[in-house]
Enzyme design. Structure first.
Site, mmCIF file in Angstrom:
data_model
loop_
_atom_site.group_PDB
_atom_site.id
_atom_site.type_symbol
_atom_site.label_atom_id
_atom_site.label_comp_id
_atom_site.label_asym_id
_atom_site.label_seq_id
_atom_site.Cartn_x
_atom_site.Cartn_y
_atom_site.Cartn_z
ATOM 1 N N ARG A 133 14.865 2.670 12.397
ATOM 2 C CA ARG A 133 13.917 3.311 11.443
ATOM 3 C C ARG A 133 14.460 3.260 9.989
ATOM 4 N NH1 ARG A 133 13.000 8.722 13.556
ATOM 5 N NH2 ARG A 133 14.453 9.585 11.924
ATOM 6 N N TYR A 168 -6.920 2.589 -6.398
ATOM 7 C CA TYR A 168 -7.427 2.033 -5.224
ATOM 8 C C TYR A 168 -7.978 3.427 -4.262
ATOM 9 C CZ TYR A 168 -6.427 0.258 -0.115
ATOM 10 O OH TYR A 168 -6.680 0.003 0.978
ATOM 11 N N ASP A 191 0.986 1.044 -9.448
ATOM 12 C CA ASP A 191 0.627 0.139 -8.369
ATOM 13 C C ASP A 191 0.497 -1.460 -9.094
ATOM 14 O OD1 ASP A 191 -0.663 -1.656 -6.658
ATOM 15 O OD2 ASP A 191 -1.756 0.151 -5.764
ATOM 16 N N LYS A 201 -0.706 -8.369 0.431
ATOM 17 C CA LYS A 201 -1.439 -9.279 -0.202
ATOM 18 C C LYS A 201 -0.463 -10.477 -0.706
ATOM 19 C CE LYS A 201 -4.174 -5.622 -0.570
ATOM 20 N NZ LYS A 201 -4.162 -4.803 0.728
HETATM 21 C C1 LIG Z 1 -4.257 -2.080 -5.374
HETATM 22 C C2 LIG Z 1 -3.927 -1.725 -3.853
HETATM 23 N N1 LIG Z 1 -2.834 -1.101 -3.579
HETATM 24 C C3 LIG Z 1 -2.543 -0.714 -2.323
HETATM 25 C C4 LIG Z 1 -3.208 -1.341 -1.254
HETATM 26 C C5 LIG Z 1 -2.982 -0.660 0.052
HETATM 27 O O1 LIG Z 1 -2.205 -1.880 0.768
HETATM 28 P P1 LIG Z 1 -2.177 -1.977 2.204
HETATM 29 O O2 LIG Z 1 -3.419 -2.538 2.848
HETATM 30 O O3 LIG Z 1 -1.027 -2.808 2.606
HETATM 31 O O4 LIG Z 1 -1.884 -0.676 2.980
HETATM 32 C C6 LIG Z 1 -4.375 -2.196 -1.422
HETATM 33 C C7 LIG Z 1 -5.029 -2.658 -0.315
HETATM 34 O O5 LIG Z 1 -6.130 -3.365 -0.596
HETATM 35 C C8 LIG Z 1 -4.749 -2.148 -2.727
HETATM 36 O O6 LIG Z 1 -5.806 -3.225 -3.066
#
Ligand SMILES: Cc1ncc(COP(=O)(O)O)c(C=O)c1O
Length: 395
Positions: free
Chosen positions: A61, A114, A186, A211
């Site tokens: 883990r 997000y 982020d 992404k």
């Molecule tokens: C800007 C942003 N942060 C975080 C995330 C979350 O990522 P995950 O889909 O890998 O959980 C996303 C997902 O679309 C995102 O667009």
């Protein structure tokens, strides 16, 4: 790698690899593991005591050499001391927040965050006694007026989700630091190439590696890149929640990382070309792209970023009916509809920022989000052209 001063494309190709330790195999192998066995009690106790030391394997883990290779590579690329790999980008956002927040604390969260992170604040964190204030993404140094004695975190996302406002990161960080407030950002839109938040004083840079790092729409992964000070809190929060990044997915993320440079430059070029095409369409009110002059925070993008990715938005003219937008989107041949982005393929989605804003109201015509993939540009433009013909026919 011998030198820490290698340029970005070199780091993308080499960071986190150690062929000498793996029979000359170019890529780090996938270690599947739960139990890790120890030859003596002393060795076991030492491993447990140092369980978050670099490359220390104690239990599946907490990671294996595959996880550590990915963490080392992304930390090198982002200029962090250490990184923590987690099972998704959302898990990385949540772990970073939970690393610092406790009951009675106050959180400053950017209004263009997000959506699921907004829900996490308004739901989960609220239930545990954390109060969130959403702030205008363009607030800059004015953020100081929102500080309270119990403000623990300023959370940025730049550019913002769906609407792509670019934040004045140095101004926000300066204000946060002056009050001893932790700053996290982020960095998914630009990661892993075009923006380095830790160099501007951010404490934790959060990336949905799902992404552009994975890059092929076939795995979920989150990475929190930390300073020497923020590593332990984030690592502990991730572990306390039982969070784990699966070794096969770490391998896919590492493989994606090796080609992220060329892919992102191509996403950038395609995105800019599509943005310019869309800006010239009569059906389009405004293109929301950080690299276009006049976009909110464009001057900060020019100052702080070295490029743009393939994700951007479009505001259609007011009065265009949902029926017409649906007709456009339903018939697309190359642009697909679906959550996420950053893979090789083009995507298009209707979005609703008006449902996700509380600091600054959003009131425009219909909004779309596009991801420019790696297909031929003329074919993509043709797909959009035909889409607009359907939109006009249904209007
Ligand atoms: C800007 C942003 N942060 C975080 C995330 C979350 O990522 P995950 O889909 O890998 O959980 C996303 C997902 O679309 C995102 O667009």
């Amino acid at each position: 790698m011998r030198s820490k001063s290698r340029k970005l494309d070199t780091l993308l190709a080499h960071a986190g690899r150690n062929p000498e330790a793996n029979h000359g195999v170019v890529n780090p192998p996938v270690y599947h593991a739960s139990t890790i066995i120890h030859p003596t009690v002393a060795a076991m106790e030492a491993a447990q005591k140092n369980r978050y030391a670099p490359n220390q394997v104690t239990y599946g883990r907490h990671g294996t050499p595959t996880t550590f290779a990915l963490e080392e590579a992304v930390a090198a690329i982002e200029g962090g001391a250490r990184a923590v790999a987690l099972c998704s980008g959302m898990a990385a956002c949540a772990a970073a927040l939970l690393a610092y927040l406790g009951s009675g604390d106050h959180l400053l969260m950017v209004d263009s965050v997000y959506g699921p992170v907004r829900n996490f604040c308004s739901g989960f964190l609220k239930r545990f006694g954390v109060e969130t204030t959403f702030y205008d993404p363009m607030i800059g140094a004015g953020i100081a007026a929102l500080f309270r004695p119990n403000t623990r975190i300023v959370y940025l996302e730049s550019p913002g989700s769906l609407t792509f406002e670019v934040q004045d990161v140095p101004a926000l960080i300066k204000a946060a630091k002056a009050h001893g407030i932790t700053a996290m950002l982020d960095n998914t839109w630009a990661a892993p190439l075009f923006f380095k938040p830790l160099a501007l004083g951010v404490d934790v840079s959060i990336i949905s590696a799902t992404k552009y790092i994975v890059g092929h729409s076939d795995a979920m992964m989150g990475i929190a890149v930390c300073t020497a000070e923020s590593f332990l809190p984030v690592r502990s929060a991730a572990s306390d929640f039982g969070n784990h990044a699966a070794p096969d997915d770490c391998y896919l993320a590492l493989r994606g990382l090796r080609t992220a440079g060329v892919r992102m430059r191509q996403h950038q070029e395609q995105g800019l070309a599509l943005a310019k095409f869309l800006a010239g369409r009569k059906e389009v009110e405004k293109v929301l792209h950080p690299a276009l002059p006049g976009h909110p925070g464009h001057e900060f993008w020019k100052r702080d970023f070295t490029g743009s990715s393939g994700l951007f938005g479009v505001i259609l003219r007011r009065g265009i009916h949902k029926r017409a937008v649906d007709a456009m989107l339903d018939g697309m041949e190359l642009f697909s509809m679906g959550a996420s982005w950053g893979g090789f393929e083009s995507l298009i989605l209707p979005t609703h920022p008006e449902r996700l804003r509380s600091a600054v109201a959003w009131d425009t015509g219909p909004v779309l989000r596009l991801h420019a993939g790696l297909e031929d540009l003329d074919d993509l433009i043709d797909d959009l052209d035909r889409g607009f013909a359907r939109l006009n026919a249904a209007s």
